[in-house]
Design an enzyme around this catalytic site. Sequence first.
Site, PDB file in Angstrom:
ATOM      1  N   LYS A   1      32.506  42.961  19.217  1.00 43.44           N
ATOM      2  CA  LYS A   1      31.270  42.286  19.596  1.00 43.44           C
ATOM      3  C   LYS A   1      31.236  41.885  21.173  1.00 43.44           C
ATOM      4  CE  LYS A   1      27.327  40.573  17.894  1.00 43.44           C
ATOM      5  NZ  LYS A   1      26.720  41.129  16.597  1.00 43.44           N
TER       6      LYS A   1
ATOM      7  N   GLY B   1      11.585  37.452  15.110  1.00 42.24           N
ATOM      8  CA  GLY B   1      11.924  38.292  16.036  1.00 42.24           C
ATOM      9  C   GLY B   1      11.877  39.751  15.447  1.00 42.24           C
TER      10      GLY B   1
ATOM     11  N   VAL C   1      14.096  41.529  13.616  1.00 38.46           N
ATOM     12  CA  VAL C   1      14.497  41.678  12.048  1.00 38.46           C
ATOM     13  C   VAL C   1      13.430  40.769  11.298  1.00 38.46           C
ATOM     14  CG1 VAL C   1      16.147  41.240  10.315  1.00 38.46           C
ATOM     15  CG2 VAL C   1      16.773  42.102  12.647  1.00 38.46           C
TER      16      VAL C   1
END
Length: 350
Positions: free
Chosen positions: A80, A181, A183
Amino acid sequence: MLESREIHTDGWQKIVHFNDKEAGLNAIISVHDATLGPACGGCRIFPYESFEAGLDDVKNLSRGMTYKNAIGGIPFGGGKAIIFADAKKEKTTELLKAFGAAVDSLKGLYYTAEDSGVTEADMETIRSVTDYAAGIGANGIGGNPSPFTARGVWRGVQAAARYKLGADTLKGVRVSILGVGAVGMELARLIHEEGGELVVADVNQESVKMAAERFGASIVSPDEAIAADVDIFAPCALGGSINEASIDRLKAKVIAGAANNQLKTPLMDAGLHHRGVLYAPDYVINAAGVISVGLEILNRWSEAEMIKRIDKIDNTLTAIFERSEKEDRPTGAVADQLAMEIIERGRQAA
Ligand code: NAD
């Protein structure tokens, strides 16, 4: 000029802090484990209050990616990246290109993709300086993973509603979504189309207004969203919404949402289990996005393949719920166990 400094951390394969003063880049890339293949995971742009807060987040997120990729069945390890910045005010082409150079310097150990604060267009900019960037829809495939993530979360919400509430469809099922948002908004649409009733909360007032207008959702404050009188709580903003202060305020019997690291501490997993709340482990339910990215990198992306794998999220979650009940263990612990079994098999086969 791009500068880098490795942060040696037990339990993580490689963590590097990158700085490029001219470009305004301050970023960390964390590779947790690359046993199953190169690390793969999104890049988040967020104005963390301190370096330590960002480091903690990227470490947790990258570990989550190791488990998520393993359970998602793609040959990638966990990684990440975070960029310390306000995506609305500080994101520039120079900053994105400097981040691309940082990714490139790891020579394929880490593939980056979208996360909060990073758009498809941003990924194209990053891709202009490195081959190790996915989620850009090259050749009309893959692209922005958010709609797929939402679809996978919707399948997970259905699986959890069936298992815990005995509900064959979401008609009449009440769902509180924290964060509408990319999703959360698509999840709201899917639940609304199936006849579910929505409560929404977001720090962005325009988003909640849109959800109210389009899907008849009731609007509450972010603090009220977790305590809403609903069947299912779907955290779709940032991590940590299930914590010591909020866990006893929950009225929902199910937690099923898109956010990474929904549980503030691992203790919350047991806490939910003891309270009889069914938790759909975050990295299992939100894996569709990374599956899309993984297939794209492997050049094996097709809509049919995506749908096949998204449907498996329902099966995987149901298997976790059943094992959790049978062994009287929290669902998060069961999911971790499954992921570790997959990684161990990969280690032995290598
Ligand atoms: P996004 O930035 O598009 O949406 C996040 C929403 O949450 C925004 O509307 C924002 O205003 C809101 N928000 C932020 N802080 C809040 C707070 N404190 N209270 C209430 N609302 C708040 O991000 P997204 O792509 O929709 O992702 C949502 C979550 O799902 C993130 O945790 C992300 O890591 C995770 N996730 C996303 C994907 C994907 O494919 N996009 C994949 C896996 C996991």
